[in-house]
Each structure stands twice: as C-alpha cells, then as structure tokens.
Motif scaffolding. Sequence first.
Motif, PDB file in Angstrom:
ATOM      1  N   GLN A  12      42.344  13.729 -47.658  1.00 46.98           N
ATOM      2  CA  GLN A  12      41.287  14.713 -47.934  1.00 46.98           C
ATOM      3  C   GLN A  12      41.680  15.634 -49.084  1.00 46.98           C
ATOM      4  OE1 GLN A  12      38.533  14.048 -47.096  1.00 46.98           O
ATOM      5  NE2 GLN A  12      37.964  14.487 -45.015  1.00 46.98           N
ATOM      6  N   VAL A  13      42.934  16.050 -49.112  1.00 47.81           N
ATOM      7  CA  VAL A  13      43.405  16.910 -50.194  1.00 47.81           C
ATOM      8  C   VAL A  13      43.348  16.163 -51.519  1.00 47.81           C
ATOM      9  CG1 VAL A  13      45.440  18.089 -51.140  1.00 47.81           C
ATOM     10  CG2 VAL A  13      44.829  18.382 -48.731  1.00 47.81           C
ATOM     11  N   ARG A  14      43.744  14.904 -51.517  1.00 47.57           N
ATOM     12  CA  ARG A  14      43.670  14.091 -52.745  1.00 47.57           C
ATOM     13  C   ARG A  14      42.228  13.930 -53.212  1.00 47.57           C
ATOM     14  NH1 ARG A  14      48.120   9.701 -50.974  1.00 47.57           N
ATOM     15  NH2 ARG A  14      49.941  10.862 -51.684  1.00 47.57           N
ATOM     16  N   LEU A  15      41.323  13.660 -52.287  1.00 47.13           N
ATOM     17  CA  LEU A  15      39.910  13.509 -52.635  1.00 47.13           C
ATOM     18  C   LEU A  15      39.375  14.819 -53.225  1.00 47.13           C
ATOM     19  CD1 LEU A  15      37.263  11.914 -52.670  1.00 47.13           C
ATOM     20  CD2 LEU A  15      36.868  12.721 -50.309  1.00 47.13           C
ATOM     21  N   TRP A  16      39.667  15.937 -52.562  1.00 51.73           N
ATOM     22  CA  TRP A  16      39.232  17.236 -53.069  1.00 51.73           C
ATOM     23  C   TRP A  16      39.764  17.478 -54.480  1.00 51.73           C
ATOM     24  CZ3 TRP A  16      42.263  21.377 -54.542  1.00 51.73           C
ATOM     25  CH2 TRP A  16      41.563  22.533 -54.876  1.00 51.73           C
ATOM     26  N   HIS A  17      41.021  17.143 -54.709  1.00 55.68           N
ATOM     27  CA  HIS A  17      41.628  17.327 -56.029  1.00 55.68           C
ATOM     28  C   HIS A  17      40.928  16.465 -57.079  1.00 55.68           C
ATOM     29  CE1 HIS A  17      44.652  16.751 -59.244  1.00 55.68           C
ATOM     30  NE2 HIS A  17      44.794  18.047 -59.066  1.00 55.68           N
ATOM     31  N   ARG A  18      40.663  15.204 -56.760  1.00 60.28           N
ATOM     32  CA  ARG A  18      39.967  14.305 -57.694  1.00 60.28           C
ATOM     33  C   ARG A  18      38.570  14.829 -58.013  1.00 60.28           C
ATOM     34  NH1 ARG A  18      39.545   9.095 -54.844  1.00 60.28           N
ATOM     35  NH2 ARG A  18      38.247   8.513 -56.614  1.00 60.28           N
ATOM     36  N   VAL A  19      37.851  15.269 -57.000  1.00 62.57           N
ATOM     37  CA  VAL A  19      36.503  15.811 -57.205  1.00 62.57           C
ATOM     38  C   VAL A  19      36.577  17.080 -58.057  1.00 62.57           C
ATOM     39  CG1 VAL A  19      34.556  16.934 -56.040  1.00 62.57           C
ATOM     40  CG2 VAL A  19      35.471  14.777 -55.152  1.00 62.57           C
ATOM     41  N   SER A  20      37.497  17.972 -57.749  1.00 65.98           N
ATOM     42  CA  SER A  20      37.642  19.212 -58.520  1.00 65.98           C
ATOM     43  C   SER A  20      37.946  18.927 -59.983  1.00 65.98           C
ATOM     44  CB  SER A  20      38.741  20.092 -57.917  1.00 65.98           C
ATOM     45  OG  SER A  20      38.404  20.489 -56.612  1.00 65.98           O
ATOM     46  N   GLN A  21      38.877  18.019 -60.232  1.00 67.59           N
ATOM     47  CA  GLN A  21      39.222  17.671 -61.617  1.00 67.59           C
ATOM     48  C   GLN A  21      38.024  17.074 -62.353  1.00 67.59           C
ATOM     49  OE1 GLN A  21      42.194  18.450 -63.255  1.00 67.59           O
ATOM     50  NE2 GLN A  21      42.282  19.682 -61.399  1.00 67.59           N
ATOM     51  N   PHE A  22      37.234  16.281 -61.658  1.00 66.79           N
ATOM     52  CA  PHE A  22      36.025  15.709 -62.238  1.00 66.79           C
ATOM     53  C   PHE A  22      35.043  16.820 -62.635  1.00 66.79           C
ATOM     54  CE2 PHE A  22      31.673  14.118 -61.746  1.00 66.79           C
ATOM     55  CZ  PHE A  22      31.689  13.024 -62.598  1.00 66.79           C
ATOM     56  N   LEU A  23      34.829  17.783 -61.746  1.00 64.20           N
ATOM     57  CA  LEU A  23      33.902  18.881 -62.040  1.00 64.20           C
ATOM     58  C   LEU A  23      34.422  19.771 -63.166  1.00 64.20           C
ATOM     59  CD1 LEU A  23      32.679  19.941 -58.479  1.00 64.20           C
ATOM     60  CD2 LEU A  23      31.702  18.268 -60.070  1.00 64.20           C
ATOM     61  N   PHE A  24      35.724  19.981 -63.218  1.00 66.82           N
ATOM     62  CA  PHE A  24      36.303  20.776 -64.298  1.00 66.82           C
ATOM     63  C   PHE A  24      36.117  20.060 -65.643  1.00 66.82           C
ATOM     64  CE2 PHE A  24      39.571  22.503 -61.034  1.00 66.82           C
ATOM     65  CZ  PHE A  24      38.606  23.319 -60.480  1.00 66.82           C
ATOM     66  N   ARG A  25      36.285  18.742 -65.647  1.00 67.95           N
ATOM     67  CA  ARG A  25      36.077  17.968 -66.883  1.00 67.95           C
ATOM     68  C   ARG A  25      34.613  18.046 -67.304  1.00 67.95           C
ATOM     69  NH1 ARG A  25      34.935  12.381 -68.449  1.00 67.95           N
ATOM     70  NH2 ARG A  25      35.704  12.168 -70.580  1.00 67.95           N
ATOM     71  N   GLU A  26      33.707  17.937 -66.340  1.00 73.15           N
ATOM     72  CA  GLU A  26      32.293  18.039 -66.667  1.00 73.15           C
ATOM     73  C   GLU A  26      31.993  19.384 -67.324  1.00 73.15           C
ATOM     74  OE1 GLU A  26      27.816  17.939 -64.844  1.00 73.15           O
ATOM     75  OE2 GLU A  26      29.399  19.029 -63.794  1.00 73.15           O
ATOM     76  N   ALA A  27      32.516  20.455 -66.767  1.00 74.52           N
ATOM     77  CA  ALA A  27      32.308  21.794 -67.324  1.00 74.52           C
ATOM     78  C   ALA A  27      32.837  21.875 -68.754  1.00 74.52           C
ATOM     79  CB  ALA A  27      32.990  22.839 -66.441  1.00 74.52           C
ATOM     80  N   ARG A  28      33.999  21.291 -68.992  1.00 74.21           N
ATOM     81  CA  ARG A  28      34.590  21.327 -70.332  1.00 74.21           C
ATOM     82  C   ARG A  28      33.723  20.562 -71.337  1.00 74.21           C
ATOM     83  NH1 ARG A  28      37.983  17.790 -72.550  1.00 74.21           N
ATOM     84  NH2 ARG A  28      38.619  16.951 -70.535  1.00 74.21           N
ATOM     85  N   LEU A  29      33.252  19.380 -70.948  1.00 69.51           N
ATOM     86  CA  LEU A  29      32.403  18.600 -71.860  1.00 69.51           C
ATOM     87  C   LEU A  29      31.127  19.359 -72.202  1.00 69.51           C
ATOM     88  CD1 LEU A  29      32.721  14.957 -70.461  1.00 69.51           C
ATOM     89  CD2 LEU A  29      33.824  15.931 -72.489  1.00 69.51           C
ATOM     90  N   MET A  97      32.695  28.699 -65.116  1.00 71.17           N
ATOM     91  CA  MET A  97      33.748  28.876 -64.124  1.00 71.17           C
ATOM     92  C   MET A  97      33.267  28.217 -62.839  1.00 71.17           C
ATOM     93  SD  MET A  97      35.152  32.680 -64.868  1.00 71.17           S
ATOM     94  CE  MET A  97      33.659  33.446 -65.459  1.00 71.17           C
ATOM     95  N   ILE A  98      34.016  27.235 -62.398  1.00 72.91           N
ATOM     96  CA  ILE A  98      33.694  26.472 -61.196  1.00 72.91           C
ATOM     97  C   ILE A  98      34.677  26.890 -60.109  1.00 72.91           C
ATOM     98  CG2 ILE A  98      33.381  24.157 -60.225  1.00 72.91           C
ATOM     99  CD1 ILE A  98      31.701  24.615 -62.743  1.00 72.91           C
ATOM    100  N   SER A  99      34.160  27.177 -58.910  1.00 70.27           N
ATOM    101  CA  SER A  99      35.048  27.551 -57.804  1.00 70.27           C
ATOM    102  C   SER A  99      34.468  27.066 -56.484  1.00 70.27           C
ATOM    103  CB  SER A  99      35.250  29.067 -57.756  1.00 70.27           C
ATOM    104  OG  SER A  99      34.044  29.705 -57.388  1.00 70.27           O
ATOM    105  N   ASN A 100      35.241  27.259 -55.438  1.00 72.49           N
ATOM    106  CA  ASN A 100      34.809  26.933 -54.078  1.00 72.49           C
ATOM    107  C   ASN A 100      34.283  25.498 -53.968  1.00 72.49           C
ATOM    108  OD1 ASN A 100      34.821  29.834 -54.506  1.00 72.49           O
ATOM    109  ND2 ASN A 100      34.082  30.001 -52.415  1.00 72.49           N
ATOM    110  N   VAL A 101      34.984  24.579 -54.608  1.00 72.89           N
ATOM    111  CA  VAL A 101      34.602  23.168 -54.548  1.00 72.89           C
ATOM    112  C   VAL A 101      34.816  22.668 -53.128  1.00 72.89           C
ATOM    113  CG1 VAL A 101      35.104  20.845 -55.400  1.00 72.89           C
ATOM    114  CG2 VAL A 101      35.214  22.808 -56.968  1.00 72.89           C
ATOM    115  N   GLU A 102      33.796  22.018 -52.591  1.00 74.10           N
ATOM    116  CA  GLU A 102      33.877  21.520 -51.222  1.00 74.10           C
ATOM    117  C   GLU A 102      33.199  20.156 -51.121  1.00 74.10           C
ATOM    118  OE1 GLU A 102      32.844  23.118 -46.718  1.00 74.10           O
ATOM    119  OE2 GLU A 102      32.148  24.253 -48.447  1.00 74.10           O
TER     120      GLU A 102
END
Length: 169
Positions: A12-29, A97-102
Amino acid sequence: MTIELTVDDTAQVRLWHRVSQFLFREARLLDEWRLLEWYDEMLTDDIRYSVPATDIRDEADALGLIDDDAARLRQRVEQLLAGEVWCENPRSRTHRMISNVEVLIDRGTHLDVVANVVVHRFGHRRSDVYVGKYRFALVVDGESFRIRRRVVVLDHETLVEHGKLSIIL
C-alpha cells in the motif's frame, strides 16, 4: 516502540508513493506548459476532464464550468499552445501544490484517487489562487498510470474575483 509493516502495508505504501509521484509529475508538466506531453503520455483515449460549478454542490446533472471529452480537451490544449486563447497570451505562470494524496479504492480496472490542490496563477498583472480537490480515476499503464477521469472540485463559492478560468487546473 518499533512498528513493522506487513507485506500488505508495504504494498500500500509503494502504491501510494507511485500514485503521488505520478500526480507530482502531472503538476510539473502542466506548470511547465508541456501540455502535449501531458495529453499524450498521461491521459487515456476516453479521458473526461471536468470542473463542476462552484455554487452547486449536490446536483450531479448540474451544468459545470468545464466538461471535456478527449477531443474537446485536445482542442483546448492546442488552442492554449497556439496562443489562440487571448487571456493566455502571454501564458500565465502557474505553480501547483498537491497534498493529502489518498488512494480510496482499487477497483481492479482503475484506482479512485483524491488529493488536495492549490493552483497559483500569475500573469497580466494579476495573481489568482484556485483551491480545491482533485478526483482521479487512474488506470495502470505498465509501471505508471494514465488518467481516465480528472475532476477538479473548487472550494470557491464564486470565481468572480478570478474573472476567467483559462488554464487547465
């Protein structure tokens, strides 16, 4: 006291991390105006991007501010990049700024994901702040994801002070 993660917790922690990194990349693009790259690499062919009205909270059928399918969203991207949107010429500068990813639910075919977002927009001697929540349906694409549904629920009661919604939130 030491807390050990179980195999399920670690996954679950790995999945959350992958999803968070994906959303952070989207924000950057989006902040870097790499809109074609965002569209081509991060979205599914049946993408739905919507921003519900800010003054109606409970009516699912209410008219929204934005409700784009893939073709309309592609057109929006191309118009923004071509300078055809007068209020984005010159382009606004944005910082998200993206936070509280769930990760709410793994539905097998996709993940239901929510996150808080603050988008700062600067340009034309103005600064605007959009505050709200992202709701995503993410489908697995190899080691990453693609966005099937992207809903931006703004917390504002009105957008009068903003005057327009010309960027992709």
